[in-house]
Design an enzyme around this catalytic site. Sequence first.
Site, PDB file in Angstrom:
ATOM      1  N   GLU A 112      10.095  24.393  39.453  1.00  0.00           N
ATOM      2  CA  GLU A 112      10.406  25.450  38.492  1.00  0.00           C
ATOM      3  C   GLU A 112      10.576  24.994  37.047  1.00  0.00           C
ATOM      4  OE1 GLU A 112      13.015  28.697  40.831  1.00  0.00           O
ATOM      5  OE2 GLU A 112      13.694  26.637  41.106  1.00  0.00           O
ATOM      6  N   ARG A 148      21.802  32.871  37.815  1.00  0.00           N
ATOM      7  CA  ARG A 148      21.048  31.751  37.234  1.00  0.00           C
ATOM      8  C   ARG A 148      20.622  32.061  35.806  1.00  0.00           C
ATOM      9  NH1 ARG A 148      18.488  26.863  38.723  1.00  0.00           N
ATOM     10  NH2 ARG A 148      19.301  26.989  40.838  1.00  0.00           N
TER      11      ARG A 148
END
Length: 784
Positions: free
Chosen positions: A735, A327
Amino acid sequence: MKLDTQTADAGARASSPLHAPAKHESGYQHVSGAARYVDDLPSPPGTLVAWIVCSPIARGRITKFDASAAEAAPGVVAVLRADAIPGHGHIGPIVHDEPLLAEERLHYVGQPIAIVVGDDYEAVRDGAEAIALEVEADGDAPVLTIQDAIAAESFTGSPHTIKRGDVEAALEGAALRVTGETSTGAQDHFYLETQAALAIPEEGGDFTIYSSTQHPSEVQAEVAQVLGIGRNRVVCTVPRMGGGFGGKESQATPFAAMAALAAHVTGRPVRVWLNREQDMRITGKRHPFWSRYDAGFDGEGRLLALSVDIYSDGGWSSDLSLPVLDRALFHLDNAYYVPALRFCGRVCRTNLPSNTAFRGFGGPQGMYVIEEVMNRAAERLGLDPAELRAKNFYREDDEARSATPYGQVVTDNRLARLHAELMASSEYQRRRAALERRNAGSRWIKRGIGYQPVKFGISFTKSILNQAGAYVLIYADGTVQLNHGGTEMGQGLHTKMLAVCSHELGVPTRAIRVMRTATDKVPNTSATAASSGSDLNGQAVKQACETLRARLAAVACRMFGRDPAEADSLVFQGGRVLDPKLRALEFKAVAEQAWIDRVSLSATGYYRTPGIHYDPERGRGRPFYYFAYGGAVCEVELNGLTGEHRLLRVDILHDVGRSLVPTIDRGQVEGAFIQGAGWLTCEEVLFDGAGRPKTLGPSTYKIPALGDAPADFRVRLLERAPQPGVIHGSKAVGEPPFMLAIGVVTALRHAVAGFGPASREVELAAPCTPEALLRAVERQRTRG
């Protein structure tokens, strides 16, 4: 049967709770102390407690372990080591490379060696002190930094590389080349509720586990593996968590397994609960990253090429470090199109606690690299960093500038709209000009302003995890029980699922009870993580409710005397069922009639995210279902004598699609931003030269307090921005706002720049503590 043939009144037409403000479903319990967490649950008769004996060294082996004195101590029932495990002794969320209890080799200070089980905490602490433990450190020094690991070639997994275009040629021809290194540090999760588990042995060798975990199915699976039994013999239940932030995605599992092992050996219920010092010593943190970069720009500030090598500190075992690295690589571009690129990442293996998931899951560390590049390029070119950033945005109207490094096309791009609206509403240009005039007349107090865009991919990057289930039950009195696979850690997931269920069934939220998440209700769940809790579980709840509504509609048609083929014309709303003539039946009456007619009043729902895939060998695919966007303007004031700073004002405009519950989403945006600001300005995880942790509580580890929040905090959710294909047009929110706090660093750089000549580039390390800021100010003032 009596029909109410009056025109439906306002109560019957009550608006859906969807897209409307609402209190957190447990808010009153939270503030009153009535909310029950794992360690608040009443202890069954005969419950024991456990204490973990930990390694005192970072690298070496056990040479002696004598527990005879401990086992003879008053109140001690058992001392357990790895040889007590009846099943498999190694666990892990992906690779099973973590001994639940150390066998001989020791890999970090705090690694669990044994469990002392007894009647109370005083007894087990005294028992742990009575153990004769001798260890021998290796001749080689422990690997404690990324640089140490690179030098020793100590890595976990293989490199992951993403490429596009001829990077070297583009860099060679660039008018401006920006090269350098940058680091971001660890961050402790510092959830209010530390790790906790309660294991209860049941008849026939079954076990019930109460765990403060984001991943009950993983706890169930790993407990079954440790005990050598089938998963069907283990039920994991999660009442709620007092915070998680990723720290309970994989790292709640060993403590549940320890409790289960102790319960298996003793035949009695066992609690494992960590105090703050134990929690910070044993568990992993956000991954520190170190990166080298080489970027090329044209003379007007357009990014031409970017080459980056990133290294993360994974700690002593694999945990989730490889997907965290993935990620990070996926977010090295953030909001910007990079024509030619080479991104390569490695996970370093060190003798520190195994680092793990944390809000953003590598995304913040990846984004920080390109934001450092943008800031430095703007300073070198004499441009406003906000202007440089906007110049490099992905553009949906330009197909050539809409493809990510891994080949996914950026759709529903809201970057330009967010930028335009935020620049206007925050009065960015006027304020920037005003503070620069102010700075010119102030010797020691300088202000700075920074703009931060965010583009964040939503989905688990491992495609198989993008699935969820739900189980909804309607009782004959019209009340509802709602089960879904997501866990509640204070983020408001249950509140959103209540709204979805209420909307679909047309009953008020007070008629619905959200049940504790449990593996015997919804099996094989994914972790509540990756900001996907509402997306996945919301669709599953919706599907289950649609099934039930269709069954009830057929019953209501018979009660109205209508053709069942006309069931789709009925409206479920406000606790009633209405036909086209606005005749109404109470939902309770329809539910009771369904029971009388022997119609099933329970249903499951299931959802899997469509169209996502990624090939790591080629570095190409569509790992994300969509992107969430946001923007922030941050203004700071910096004292050049002390290095202290204040966050004066923050303007945030964030894209949450069509918010399911706006009050919940706004709270998530605010909390994520403050947590991100803490990571970048005041939170430092420190170890000494022997690998011993130095930050083991709030006296040595500083998290943001009320005074660190901006004095003027303006948060707005982007309007008229529904997201196609997502539950009721909403978007994930947990997030993405975290990364908006990178704007604080840009603002601090602007303030630091005020202490020297306008053309001088700023050198500022993260976290931007007072010491780091003082060093940056001194360099700015004195460097030739």
